[in-house]
Design a protein around this motif. Structure first.
Motif: not given
Length: 482
Positions: A16-17, A50-57, A193-197, A201-202
């Motif tokens: 989300g960042e 880092q992205a994988i960890d975020a997606a996993y959480d 656009l995903c963020e706007e939708a 986060k993650g």
């Protein structure tokens, strides 16, 4: 974040960042004029993990949401893509050269996958099985596979993303995206656009940079349970080997070398129109474009004449100009490959009907739309995927001869047949070893239909109801009730 084409520094999206502003950057170049249109961070293993960890959480929560909740996010993203169609199309044209009208069409096509899977996610059904014992109840459950890594190609930077992202998210998976370094800007705009939708986060993450380092992290990190890849067969084979030690699930949409067969009873005008649509879309830089054209002798000369005349009218230039139908090749290496294929064919007796030359145009990598006749199987253009605006035509005497030539390839993605005979068309299709066949249709792709190949053209299917199955696990449950 609200990037525009005038800004040079784009960022990655992790948990989300927007991140990566302190990293070295990779320039993205417009192949129509050689100008830099943006730059992206050169991420590697650290950023990928880092992205994988975020997606996993995020998966721990996202996987427990209802299909209806997930659908609402996908529908919102669909609406935003339609609303930003022109902006997305302009970015796409600037970074990879696609003619603007084609780019607009791709955005709408890409958005349609989100709408389709928003609904398809509500139709992930389990089963109740007849039991072999009176005290047992047998059920089949469907569960999201886990964290997904999506590796997307440069030639369809929007559609290849949503064709993977749509079913993954609808199934309850979270995702890490690695776009092509040749065309990452469209994907980055889509993540905006995903963020706007409002996606949590993650749930959706995007990493740009080193393909080898990011790929290494994806294939070695046990939190990635599914990899979906569109690209070359050579890279696909590497991913198969790398996936073996963890038995990661794979969906692979790989190379093609599509034949197009025109029989004597075909409507020649329709065949010409279909061949143009298939061969010259995106300057021939698609995995399903017609690479080998086999025309039966009775109409060969007429087809060559009418097809060449139509190709000769196509305008080459910067895809930002609305009247342009053929944009640049993606880079200099692609231009050199196309030239080599044509030169090889000429050295072995082929004849140029139209085109056959590079075009000097403001530093761009342009090749004229080309038709060559008097072609034979010894030519490279008939053995390898050219990935450019070159249409080689070989005369054949019989339908059986055409089928034999068509199947003589390790690839099996797409094929095209033109005949007005139901009997001949049926027999042709039954004997062609290709996952997609267009019968009197040069553009068969559709959101609701399965897309994928046989043989070395891939594993699995994308699109249609089959597309979501790749992101689901089947779990059998046996319940003893006494």
């Amino acid at each position: 974040m609200n990037q525009t084409l005038d800004e040079k520094n784009y960022l990655m999206y992790i948990n989300g960042e927007w991140v990566g502003k302190d990293l070295e950057v990779l320039d993205v170049v417009n192949p129509a004029n050689g100008q830099i249109v943006g730059s992206v961070p050169i991420g590697g293993e650290v950023e990928a993990n880092q992205a994988i960890d975020a997606a996993y959480d995020a998966f721990q929560t996202w996987s427990k949401t209802t299909a209806y909740e997930r659908a609402s996010y996908l529908k919102k993203l669909h609406e935003l893509m339609v609303e930003h169609q022109d902006e997305l199309a302009q970015i796409m044209t600037a970074e990879m050269g696609k003619p603007i009208n084609e780019a607009r069409g791709e955005v709408i096509y890409a958005a349609a996958f989100l709408e389709w899977y928003a609904e398809e996610g509500k139709r992930v059904y389990g089963e109740i099985l007849p039991s072999h014992m009176t005290n047992k109840r047998l059920q089949v459950w469907k569960r999201p596979v886990g964290v997904v890594a999506a590796i997307t190609p440069w030639n369809f930077p929007a559609a290849m993303l949503t064709r993977k992202m749509g079913p993954a998210l609808a199934a309850g998976c979270t995702i890490v995206i690695k776009p092509s370094s040749d065309s990452p800007l469209t994907a980055i705009k889509m993540l905006e656009l995903c963020e706007e939708a409002g996606f949590p986060k993650g749930v959706i993450n995007l990493v740009t940079g080193s393909s080898s380092q990011i790929g290494k992290a994806i294939m070695e990190n046990e939190k990635i349970r599914k990899v979906t890849f569109t690209g070359s067969t050579e890279v696909g084979k590497i991913l198969i080997k790398q996936s073996a030690h963890q038995v990661k699930r794979l969906s692979l949409e790989l190379g093609g070398h599509a034949p197009l067969i025109v029989l004597n009873d075909a409507n020649v005008e329709l065949a010409v129109k279909g061949a143009i649509a298939s061969k010259f879309r995106n300057a021939g830089q698609t995995c399903v474009c017609a690479n080998r054209i086999y025309v039966q002798s009775g109409i060969h000369d007429e087809f060559v004449e009418k097809f060449s005349a139509a190709v000769n009218l196509m305008k080459v230039g910067n895809g930002a100009e609305t009247e342009v139908s053929i944009g640049p090749l993606i880079n200099q290496a692609s231009l050199e490959k196309v030239s080599h294929h044509v030169e090889d064919a000429l050295s072995k007796g082929a004849k140029i009907e139209t085109g056959g030359n590079e075009i000097s145009n403001n530093g761009g990598t342009f090749y004229a739309p080309t038709v060559i006749s008097n072609v034979n199987p010894s030519m490279i253009v008939m053995q390898e995927e050219t990935f450019g605006p070159v249409a080689p035509i070989q005369k054949v005497e019989t339908m059986e001869e055409a089928i034999s030539f068509a199947n003589d390839t390790p690839y099996g993605l797409a094929a095209y047949v033109f005949t007005d005979s139901v009997a001949k068309g049926t027999l042709l299709i039954e004997q062609l070893n290709f996952g997609i066949v267009g019968w009197n249709d040069g553009a068969p792709s559709a959101v609701q239909a399965p897309f994928g190949g046989m043989k070395e053209s891939g594993v699995g299917r994308e699109g249609g109801r089959e597309g979501i199955e790749a992101f689901l696990e089947t779990q059998y449950v046996s319940i003893a009730i006494s």
